[in-house]
Design a protein around this motif. Structure first.
Motif, PDB file in Angstrom:
ATOM      1  N   ARG A  71       0.945  -1.246  -0.106  1.00  0.00           N
ATOM      2  CA  ARG A  71      -0.195   0.096   0.019  1.00  0.00           C
ATOM      3  C   ARG A  71       0.837   1.247   0.026  1.00  0.00           C
ATOM      4  N   GLY A  72       0.698   2.161  -1.077  1.00  0.00           N
ATOM      5  CA  GLY A  72       1.595   3.160  -1.014  1.00  0.00           C
ATOM      6  C   GLY A  72       1.840   3.704  -2.528  1.00  0.00           C
ATOM      7  N   VAL A  73       2.810   4.526  -2.884  1.00  0.00           N
ATOM      8  CA  VAL A  73       2.654   5.192  -4.183  1.00  0.00           C
ATOM      9  C   VAL A  73       4.354   4.797  -4.692  1.00  0.00           C
ATOM     10  N   THR A  74       4.488   5.591  -5.877  1.00  0.00           N
ATOM     11  CA  THR A  74       5.652   5.604  -6.692  1.00  0.00           C
ATOM     12  C   THR A  74       6.686   6.547  -6.189  1.00  0.00           C
ATOM     13  N   VAL A  75       5.812   8.086  -5.959  1.00  0.00           N
ATOM     14  CA  VAL A  75       6.639   9.227  -5.792  1.00  0.00           C
ATOM     15  C   VAL A  75       6.262   9.655  -4.333  1.00  0.00           C
ATOM     16  N   TRP A  76       7.279  10.238  -3.458  1.00  0.00           N
ATOM     17  CA  TRP A  76       6.858  10.505  -2.083  1.00  0.00           C
ATOM     18  C   TRP A  76       7.619  11.786  -1.918  1.00  0.00           C
ATOM     19  N   VAL A  77       6.732  12.925  -1.362  1.00  0.00           N
ATOM     20  CA  VAL A  77       7.393  14.288  -0.999  1.00  0.00           C
ATOM     21  C   VAL A  77       7.481  14.588   0.395  1.00  0.00           C
ATOM     22  N   GLU A  78       8.464  14.993   0.873  1.00  0.00           N
ATOM     23  CA  GLU A  78       9.015  15.106   2.183  1.00  0.00           C
ATOM     24  C   GLU A  78       8.259  16.774   2.625  1.00  0.00           C
ATOM     25  N   THR A  79       8.322  17.082   3.841  1.00  0.00           N
ATOM     26  CA  THR A  79       8.031  18.544   4.105  1.00  0.00           C
ATOM     27  C   THR A  79       9.001  19.562   3.658  1.00  0.00           C
ATOM     28  N   ASP A  80      10.269  19.118   3.734  1.00  0.00           N
ATOM     29  CA  ASP A  80      11.190  20.022   3.150  1.00  0.00           C
ATOM     30  C   ASP A  80      11.133  20.058   1.644  1.00  0.00           C
ATOM     31  N   GLY A  81      10.483  19.388   0.869  1.00  0.00           N
ATOM     32  CA  GLY A  81      10.343  19.545  -0.650  1.00  0.00           C
ATOM     33  C   GLY A  81      11.371  18.479  -1.075  1.00  0.00           C
ATOM     34  N   THR A  82      11.911  17.532  -0.501  1.00  0.00           N
ATOM     35  CA  THR A  82      12.745  16.490  -1.075  1.00  0.00           C
ATOM     36  C   THR A  82      11.783  15.432  -1.488  1.00  0.00           C
ATOM     37  N   VAL A  83      12.364  15.032  -2.920  1.00  0.00           N
ATOM     38  CA  VAL A  83      11.337  14.002  -3.710  1.00  0.00           C
ATOM     39  C   VAL A  83      11.987  12.759  -3.806  1.00  0.00           C
ATOM     40  N   VAL A 105      10.005   3.499  -6.587  1.00  0.00           N
ATOM     41  CA  VAL A 105       9.800   2.184  -7.140  1.00  0.00           C
ATOM     42  C   VAL A 105      10.116   2.442  -8.788  1.00  0.00           C
ATOM     43  N   PRO A 106      10.465   1.336  -9.514  1.00  0.00           N
ATOM     44  CA  PRO A 106      10.828   1.353 -11.188  1.00  0.00           C
ATOM     45  C   PRO A 106       9.201   1.923 -11.461  1.00  0.00           C
ATOM     46  N   GLU A 107       9.287   2.769 -12.482  1.00  0.00           N
ATOM     47  CA  GLU A 107       8.086   3.210 -13.328  1.00  0.00           C
ATOM     48  C   GLU A 107       7.370   2.271 -14.088  1.00  0.00           C
ATOM     49  N   THR A 108       8.048   1.080 -13.923  1.00  0.00           N
ATOM     50  CA  THR A 108       7.241  -0.299 -14.723  1.00  0.00           C
ATOM     51  C   THR A 108       6.429  -1.043 -13.460  1.00  0.00           C
ATOM     52  N   MET A 109       6.322  -0.334 -12.311  1.00  0.00           N
ATOM     53  CA  MET A 109       5.582  -1.253 -11.279  1.00  0.00           C
ATOM     54  C   MET A 109       4.284  -0.478 -10.961  1.00  0.00           C
ATOM     55  N   VAL A 110       3.190  -1.278 -10.577  1.00  0.00           N
ATOM     56  CA  VAL A 110       2.150  -0.810 -10.197  1.00  0.00           C
ATOM     57  C   VAL A 110       1.837  -0.764  -8.827  1.00  0.00           C
ATOM     58  N   THR A 111       1.884   0.271  -7.958  1.00  0.00           N
ATOM     59  CA  THR A 111       1.835   0.034  -6.615  1.00  0.00           C
ATOM     60  C   THR A 111       0.342   0.067  -5.955  1.00  0.00           C
ATOM     61  N   THR A 112       0.238  -0.226  -4.799  1.00  0.00           N
ATOM     62  CA  THR A 112      -1.268  -0.466  -4.155  1.00  0.00           C
ATOM     63  C   THR A 112      -1.769   0.826  -3.732  1.00  0.00           C
ATOM     64  N   HIS A 113      -2.654   1.759  -4.249  1.00  0.00           N
ATOM     65  CA  HIS A 113      -3.082   2.971  -4.090  1.00  0.00           C
ATOM     66  C   HIS A 113      -4.402   3.172  -4.664  1.00  0.00           C
TER      67      HIS A 113
END
Length: 207
Positions: free
Chosen positions: A87-99, A103-111
């Motif tokens: 359960r989650g996503v491909t791209v995560w963004v922190e409060t300080d703006g770090t991205v 995971v590889p862009e070929t994978m489908v995450t569970t969201h």
């Protein structure tokens, strides 16, 4: 002497001009492979890009917010990297703006929850109902709205999002009207509208 200094400065400008002209634009960078430097973004690559033609055929972007404290994006991204289909996503963004590209862009995450909203509360759900789902949507998670789920994204996150959404749209040729907040397409926590401000901003910024 004054004329010589002016000529020297002019020559220096002429020599620098080709280098500036060769700087790739954002769209060119967005279609690259590997771990490119993206101007204005601090990217942490846990999974590099492959050839864009080999990526999963993403058609939508879904904006999520997680009830984690500041600093939790890295841990979420690293857990995602170890188990891409959790359960989650491909791209995560922190409060300080770090991205974090997790995971590889070929994978489908569970969201997402199957695009089960059909009440037209935020947008017309005719085109989204059971259609904007994990299999065709790349997910972006913004961390840091704990313990107050109504807390808006930080200014650093918004600044990163302004660039990141352009990169995602350019890379996968996603139209502006296919950027969605999680709450727009799924029945979610009634206490707040998850991802709504960020998705609205993306649409307001336009092309």
């Amino acid at each position: 002497m004054k004329m010589r200094l002016m000529l020297t400065a002019l020559c220096g400008f002429v020599m620098l001009t080709p280098a500036v002209a060769q700087t790739p634009d954002l769209e060119t960078i967005a279609r690259a492979s590997g771990m490119p430097e993206i101007p204005g973004l601090k990217m942490v690559w846990l999974a590099p890009w492959g050839e864009v033609g080999d990526a999963h055929p993403w058609r939508n972007i879904i904006v999520h917010q997680t009830e984690g404290p500041a600093g939790s994006a890295r841990g979420g991204a690293e857990a995602q990297a170890r188990n891409p289909t959790r359960r989650g996503v491909t791209v995560w963004v922190e409060t300080d703006g770090t991205v974090y590209w997790a995971v590889p862009e070929t994978m489908v995450t569970t969201h997402g929850d199957g695009a089960n909203r059909n009440d037209n509360k935020y947008i017309d759900n005719g085109p989204t109902f059971h259609q904007v789902v994990r299999d065709n949507s790349i997910g972006v998670e913004f961390a840091g709205n704990y313990p107050d789920v109504t807390r808006r994204a930080t200014e650093a996150q918004i600044a990163a999002w302004r660039i990141l959404v352009k990169v995602l749209r350019a890379r996968y040729r996603i139209p502006l009207d296919r950027v969605y907040a999680h709450n727009w397409i799924d029945f979610k926590d009634a206490r707040y509208c998850e991802g709504c401000e960020l998705a609205t901003l993306a649409r307001q910024w336009g092309e």
